[in-house]
Every structure is written in structure tokens, then in C-alpha cells.
Write a protein that holds these residues in place. Structure first.
Motif, PDB file in Angstrom:
ATOM      1  N   ARG A   1       0.900  -1.231  -0.006  1.00 36.63           N
ATOM      2  CA  ARG A   1       0.089  -0.191  -0.111  1.00 36.63           C
ATOM      3  C   ARG A   1       0.914   1.222  -0.062  1.00 36.63           C
ATOM      4  O   ARG A   1       0.473   2.278  -1.000  1.00 36.63           O
ATOM      5  CB  ARG A   1      -0.934   0.036   1.144  1.00 36.63           C
ATOM      6  CG  ARG A   1      -2.191  -1.095   1.177  1.00 36.63           C
ATOM      7  CD  ARG A   1      -2.913  -0.832   2.475  1.00 36.63           C
ATOM      8  NE  ARG A   1      -3.546   0.467   2.471  1.00 36.63           N
ATOM      9  CZ  ARG A   1      -3.829   1.031   3.773  1.00 36.63           C
ATOM     10  NH1 ARG A   1      -3.643   0.140   4.884  1.00 36.63           N
ATOM     11  NH2 ARG A   1      -4.357   2.307   3.870  1.00 36.63           N
ATOM     12  N   ILE A   2       1.933   1.152   0.818  1.00 40.63           N
ATOM     13  CA  ILE A   2       2.777   2.348   0.778  1.00 40.63           C
ATOM     14  C   ILE A   2       3.532   2.545  -0.601  1.00 40.63           C
ATOM     15  O   ILE A   2       3.653   3.676  -0.919  1.00 40.63           O
ATOM     16  CB  ILE A   2       3.850   2.106   2.090  1.00 40.63           C
ATOM     17  CG1 ILE A   2       3.342   2.240   3.303  1.00 40.63           C
ATOM     18  CG2 ILE A   2       5.150   3.196   1.963  1.00 40.63           C
ATOM     19  CD1 ILE A   2       4.041   1.892   4.482  1.00 40.63           C
ATOM     20  N   LEU A   3       4.002   1.392  -1.118  1.00 41.55           N
ATOM     21  CA  LEU A   3       4.591   1.596  -2.208  1.00 41.55           C
ATOM     22  C   LEU A   3       3.561   2.185  -3.412  1.00 41.55           C
ATOM     23  O   LEU A   3       4.048   3.120  -4.245  1.00 41.55           O
ATOM     24  CB  LEU A   3       5.179   0.073  -2.914  1.00 41.55           C
ATOM     25  CG  LEU A   3       6.028   0.067  -4.007  1.00 41.55           C
ATOM     26  CD1 LEU A   3       7.451   0.571  -3.550  1.00 41.55           C
ATOM     27  CD2 LEU A   3       6.401  -1.265  -4.176  1.00 41.55           C
ATOM     28  N   VAL A   4       2.342   1.679  -3.294  1.00 41.34           N
ATOM     29  CA  VAL A   4       1.595   2.276  -4.487  1.00 41.34           C
ATOM     30  C   VAL A   4       1.218   3.643  -4.167  1.00 41.34           C
ATOM     31  O   VAL A   4       1.356   4.478  -4.963  1.00 41.34           O
ATOM     32  CB  VAL A   4       0.185   1.639  -4.364  1.00 41.34           C
ATOM     33  CG1 VAL A   4      -1.142   2.271  -5.101  1.00 41.34           C
ATOM     34  CG2 VAL A   4       0.340   0.017  -4.665  1.00 41.34           C
ATOM     35  N   ARG A   5       1.100   4.074  -2.932  1.00 37.79           N
ATOM     36  CA  ARG A   5       0.839   5.501  -2.672  1.00 37.79           C
ATOM     37  C   ARG A   5       2.035   6.381  -2.934  1.00 37.79           C
ATOM     38  O   ARG A   5       1.929   7.491  -3.583  1.00 37.79           O
ATOM     39  CB  ARG A   5       0.739   5.537  -0.950  1.00 37.79           C
ATOM     40  CG  ARG A   5       0.866   7.157  -0.474  1.00 37.79           C
ATOM     41  CD  ARG A   5      -0.034   7.971  -1.167  1.00 37.79           C
ATOM     42  NE  ARG A   5       0.131   9.351  -0.384  1.00 37.79           N
ATOM     43  CZ  ARG A   5       1.125  10.141  -0.449  1.00 37.79           C
ATOM     44  NH1 ARG A   5       2.183  10.124  -1.289  1.00 37.79           N
ATOM     45  NH2 ARG A   5       1.043  11.209   0.356  1.00 37.79           N
TER      46      ARG A   5
ATOM     47  N   ALA B   1       2.949  12.262   5.917  1.00 42.06           N
ATOM     48  CA  ALA B   1       2.008  12.476   4.865  1.00 42.06           C
ATOM     49  C   ALA B   1       1.256  11.121   4.480  1.00 42.06           C
ATOM     50  O   ALA B   1       0.181  10.781   4.302  1.00 42.06           O
ATOM     51  CB  ALA B   1       2.374  13.184   3.672  1.00 42.06           C
ATOM     52  N   VAL B   2       2.355  10.017   4.224  1.00 43.01           N
ATOM     53  CA  VAL B   2       2.025   8.724   3.884  1.00 43.01           C
ATOM     54  C   VAL B   2       0.932   8.059   4.941  1.00 43.01           C
ATOM     55  O   VAL B   2      -0.048   7.506   4.729  1.00 43.01           O
ATOM     56  CB  VAL B   2       3.059   7.749   3.500  1.00 43.01           C
ATOM     57  CG1 VAL B   2       2.486   6.374   3.291  1.00 43.01           C
ATOM     58  CG2 VAL B   2       3.786   8.369   2.175  1.00 43.01           C
ATOM     59  N   ALA B   3       1.298   8.584   6.034  1.00 44.04           N
ATOM     60  CA  ALA B   3       0.624   7.662   7.351  1.00 44.04           C
ATOM     61  C   ALA B   3      -0.773   8.577   7.329  1.00 44.04           C
ATOM     62  O   ALA B   3      -1.885   7.679   7.484  1.00 44.04           O
ATOM     63  CB  ALA B   3       1.454   8.051   8.380  1.00 44.04           C
ATOM     64  N   ARG B   4      -0.859   9.664   7.066  1.00 44.70           N
ATOM     65  CA  ARG B   4      -1.957  10.429   7.016  1.00 44.70           C
ATOM     66  C   ARG B   4      -3.120   9.704   6.041  1.00 44.70           C
ATOM     67  O   ARG B   4      -4.323   9.354   6.235  1.00 44.70           O
ATOM     68  CB  ARG B   4      -2.091  12.004   6.968  1.00 44.70           C
ATOM     69  CG  ARG B   4      -1.623  12.630   8.342  1.00 44.70           C
ATOM     70  CD  ARG B   4      -1.620  13.932   8.237  1.00 44.70           C
ATOM     71  NE  ARG B   4      -0.700  14.833   7.192  1.00 44.70           N
ATOM     72  CZ  ARG B   4       0.417  14.834   7.182  1.00 44.70           C
ATOM     73  NH1 ARG B   4       1.215  14.563   8.200  1.00 44.70           N
ATOM     74  NH2 ARG B   4       1.174  15.551   6.207  1.00 44.70           N
ATOM     75  N   ASP B   5      -2.481   9.918   4.797  1.00 45.30           N
ATOM     76  CA  ASP B   5      -3.296   9.277   3.722  1.00 45.30           C
ATOM     77  C   ASP B   5      -3.686   7.976   3.749  1.00 45.30           C
ATOM     78  O   ASP B   5      -4.983   7.381   3.435  1.00 45.30           O
ATOM     79  CB  ASP B   5      -2.494   9.491   2.600  1.00 45.30           C
ATOM     80  CG  ASP B   5      -2.406  10.810   1.939  1.00 45.30           C
ATOM     81  OD1 ASP B   5      -2.731  11.851   2.516  1.00 45.30           O
ATOM     82  OD2 ASP B   5      -1.384  11.143   0.971  1.00 45.30           O
ATOM     83  N   LEU B   6      -2.975   6.891   4.426  1.00 44.42           N
ATOM     84  CA  LEU B   6      -3.355   5.510   4.641  1.00 44.42           C
ATOM     85  C   LEU B   6      -4.009   5.346   5.899  1.00 44.42           C
ATOM     86  O   LEU B   6      -4.063   4.025   6.349  1.00 44.42           O
ATOM     87  CB  LEU B   6      -1.855   4.877   4.427  1.00 44.42           C
ATOM     88  CG  LEU B   6      -1.557   4.763   2.871  1.00 44.42           C
ATOM     89  CD1 LEU B   6      -0.156   4.187   2.852  1.00 44.42           C
ATOM     90  CD2 LEU B   6      -2.277   4.618   1.924  1.00 44.42           C
ATOM     91  N   GLU B   7      -3.900   6.244   6.973  1.00 45.18           N
ATOM     92  CA  GLU B   7      -4.556   5.926   8.073  1.00 45.18           C
ATOM     93  C   GLU B   7      -3.640   5.184   9.004  1.00 45.18           C
ATOM     94  O   GLU B   7      -4.116   4.067   9.634  1.00 45.18           O
ATOM     95  CB  GLU B   7      -5.798   5.814   8.344  1.00 45.18           C
ATOM     96  CG  GLU B   7      -6.942   6.706   7.512  1.00 45.18           C
ATOM     97  CD  GLU B   7      -8.399   6.431   7.518  1.00 45.18           C
ATOM     98  OE1 GLU B   7      -8.728   5.297   7.852  1.00 45.18           O
ATOM     99  OE2 GLU B   7      -9.131   7.441   6.882  1.00 45.18           O
TER     100      GLU B   7
END
Length: 122
Positions: free
Chosen positions: A29-33, A43-49
Motif C-alpha cells: 500500500r505504501i509503495l502504491v501511494r 503524509a503517507v501515514a495520514r493518507d493511509l490512516e
């Protein structure tokens, strides 16, 4: 890098971190983001909750596998996907798929061959 050399590089012991890095759904999921938009862990943490600390740990694994790299931008560490490494994975899987497609085509051709003359009677 050509497909055969990509396959060889992924068969090297140094590549053993790659598949475990991809085995985790959160890391994928992080890689796709990050493929959508390079960013920092917060920012990644916020977007992926997810928690920032959790994302940071996953990013470390992805960096060690060579799938992600980080650069300093002011006070932030901006993470980006390493396209060359992703391409190597794609090339390796493509080689495997091509091998199977060739085998299946051979089986299909053999199955579609008309049967020869049956046994002759004396």
C-alpha cells in the motif's frame, strides 16, 4: 537492463530482501501511494490512516530492498519509488510468464494435432 540480466540480479543473494518486502500488504500500500506522489512518512501515514512510526519502519524495509529511496528536502525526508528496481521485478515475472506461455502453447499445439492413423489390423 535486459530481462535476463534483471532475472540474474534478482536471483543474487543480495536480492533476498526484495520478496519479503513485497510480502507485506501495508508495504505494498505504501509503495502504491508513493508511486502516485513522493512524500514523507507523515503524509503517507495520514493518507493511509497509519501511524507515522509504523510507516517509517515499513519505509526502512522498502529502502533496504531497494524499492524506495529517500532524499532530504529541507527538514523532510521525501521518499520515492525506485523505478529501476520495480522494473527488475516486473522483468523477472515477465520471464517466468513467458516460459509458462511457451509451455502452454506447446501443449495446445500437441493437443490440437490430428491423431495419426490408428493401429493397423493384420
Amino acid at each position: 537492463m535486459s530481462a535476463p540480466s534483471a532475472a540474474l540480479s534478482l536471483l543474487d543473494p543480495a536480492a533476498d530482501l526484495l520478496l519479503p518486502a513485497l510480502a507485506d500488504r501495508t508495504r505494498r500500500r505504501i509503495l502504491v501511494r508513493l508511486a502516485e506522489r513522493p512524500d514523507d512518512a507523515g503524509a503517507v501515514a495520514r493518507d493511509l490512516e497509519l501511524t507515522r512510526q509504523g510507516v517509517a519502519k515499513h519505509l526502512t524495509v522498502l529502502e533496504q530492498a531497494g524499492l524506495v529511496r529517500a532524499e532530504r528536502s529541507a527538514r523532510r525526508r521525501v521518499h520515492t519509488v525506485t523505478p529501476e528496481r520495480v522494473r527488475e521485478v516486473s522483468d523477472l515475472l515477465g520471464l517466468v510468464a513467458t516460459g509458462w506461455e511457451g509451455r502452454l502453447a506447446g501443449l495446445k499445439a500437441a493437443a490440437e494435432q490430428p491423431e495419426g492413423p490408428g493401429p493397423t489390423s493384420p
